[in-house]
Design an enzyme around this catalytic site. Structure first.
Site, short mmCIF file in Angstrom:
data_model
loop_
_atom_site.label_atom_id
_atom_site.label_comp_id
_atom_site.label_asym_id
_atom_site.label_seq_id
_atom_site.Cartn_x
_atom_site.Cartn_y
_atom_site.Cartn_z
CG ASP A 167 -1.76 -1.27 1.42
OD1 ASP A 167 -2.00 -2.17 0.52
OD2 ASP A 167 -1.80 -1.80 2.60
CD GLU A 215 -9.00 -3.31 -0.75
OE1 GLU A 215 -9.52 -3.55 0.24
OE2 GLU A 215 -8.04 -4.24 -0.99
#
Length: 480
Positions: free
Chosen positions: A47, A224
């Site tokens: 991420d 997401e």
């Protein structure tokens, strides 16, 4: 037999060169300089986000595999982040909120202060995931004091993660993923305006939910990890879909920059993923990206994580080996982003733009090398510049989507072929890099046939002798 120039070809070339000059000066005015990095950039960091600040530093943060802390590091170059020392700015709580699953931190500079947005669960319930924020007023966020600002409160209380923020036309927006109990699936993408750097205001608007089969792979219905980039009169939001294994991929939302961003009809979802796993390059599960810019500010850079293998034992969330990677983001002529494929590990590839046809690049088509404009199958036009197969001081040009295949001269024609290990192949796939024969860029002299250069003729690639100004222009390229 070598084809000779005729008057019609020379006339057409001269006209194109004149038009290119009038539009800004051949290839060196047509695109930003080549940017290259070495992948993976940082091991075991998922991420990832890289933020370029006005102080001349790149700031890097990402999910650590222990899910227990937030780290920052900085460097004056993107590659420098690989060796920059990480600094822990915050650790999870021993109990209660912000006590587990510390995920997806992002750092932003808003209104003269630093903010880190991050996801966290409770120590007693790690899946009670919500969005939180930290704030610092210090100039250097690595050494500054950070204050917990608590939860970023949404319109309803449910599984919430992966927040990011951007400014547009004087308004600040927050974009994030959240579970709506009334909608099937794990998470959707929402947008809302902000009344402060840690507060949304008004109604949060659903702009994407898992609709397509490719968004529901691995038994997980997920949208997401949104990331925002503004360009060419559009606002683009990438997002990640499906399970966090080799199915993980990027989707794309697009809105006009003059539209109402809080109107769901303003956002168009691409029907196919824009960035997926690649067996050819050995990269799997590319996702949860962010965007930054090159050191000269002229190229957009895609930042993302993936793994170097497909098969995972157990829950992918327990596998620590997602790595941070970077590569140049290209743009199609219609103004949309072209992500290409996750490039091989090692030095990132480049394109070779023609000096006298600056919108044309070398690409392979059915293994024949040719010159073509606006190559939307980007990887066909990307090559790694590697140490020459035949000797020092030389280079070979390796295909991105066919690793182990190289540009190779065969009877004067240039093809993309697999290295068969023979001395002849190595010689014919090796070039001496030279200063551009047209006075700029680069030219490539054949190792196997000295005095002959890589050049285009009638839009096909050859290795031929050059003598005229047209020949030299045809044999000159710029790395992009």
């Amino acid at each position: 037999m070598m084809v000779q120039n005729d008057g019609r070809w020379m006339k057409r070339t001269a006209i194109c060169m004149l038009l290119a000059a009038l539009m800004g000066g051949y290839a060196e005015g047509a695109s930003a300089a080549a940017v290259q990095y070495t992948n993976p950039l940082v091991a075991q960091r998922a991420d990832p986000q890289i933020y370029k600040h006005t102080d001349g530093y790149y700031y890097f943060t990402a999910t650590v595999p222990e899910y227990d802390r937030i780290e920052l590091r900085r460097a004056t170059t993107i590659q420098g982040l690989a060796s920059a020392a990480p600094v822990v700015i915050w650790r999870k709580h021993a109990s209660g909120e912000m006590g587990a699953h510390i995920w997806a931190p992002e750092i932003h500079y808003v209104g003269g202060k630093w903010y880190v947005y991050f996801t966290a669960g409770k120590a007693e319930d790690k899946w009670a995931i919500r969005q939180y924020a930290l704030e610092s007023s210090d100039a250097n966020p690595l050494t500054g004091t950070w204050t917990e600002k608590g939860k970023v409160v949404m319109n309803w209380d449910s599984f919430t993660l992966d927040g990011t923020t951007f400014e547009h036309n004087g308004s600040r927006y927050f974009v994030w993923a959240q579970k709506d109990p009334a909608i099937a699936g794990n998470s959707n993408i929402y947008i809302a305006k902000m009344s402060s750097p840690t507060t949304i205001t008004g109604t949060q608007v659903l702009i994407a939910k898992p609709d397509y089969t490719w968004e529901k792979q691995g038994g997980v219905w997920v949208n997401e990890g949104p990331a925002v980039i503004k360009k060419n009169g559009k606002i683009f939001i990438t997002y990640s879909a499906s399970a966090t294994d080799a199915n993980y991929c990027l989707g794309l939302l697009t809105a006009s920059d003059t539209s109402n961003l809080l109107d769901p009809k303003s956002w168009v979802k691409s029907a196919q993923p824009v960035f997926t796993s690649s067996d050819a390059t050995g990269q799997y599960g590319p996702g949860h990206n962010s965007f930054t810019v090159s050191e000269d500010g002229k190229s957009d850079i895609l930042v993302y994580h993936d793994r170097s293998y497909k098969d995972i034992s157990g829950d992918p969330l327990n596998d620590p080996n997602r790595r941070t990677r970077v590569q140049k983001l290209y743009w199609n002529t219609d103004g949309t982003p072209n992500f290409g494929i996750p490039v091989p590990d090692g030095l990132t590839p480049v394109r070779f733009l023609s000096y006298n046809f600056p919108s044309y690049s070398i690409r392979h088509w059915e293994y024949r090398a040719k010159l073509e404009p606006n190559v939307t199958k980007l990887a066909d036009s990307q090559f790694r510049v590697v140490t020459g197969l035949a000797g020092s001081g030389t280079v070979s040009l390796e295909s991105t989507n066919f690793p182990g295949y190289y540009l190779r001269s065969r009877n004067g024609e240039v093809w993309v072929e697999k290295n068969d290990g023979t001395a002849l192949f190595k010689q014919e796939a090796t070039f001496y890099p030279r200063a551009g024969l047209a006075g700029t860029g680069q030219s490539y002299e054949s190792y196997a046939a000295p005095g002959r250069y890589l050049r285009h003729y009638n839009y096909l690639m050859y290795v031929q002798p050059v003598s005229t100004a047209t020949d030299k222009a045809d044999a000159t390229f710029q790395q992009d």
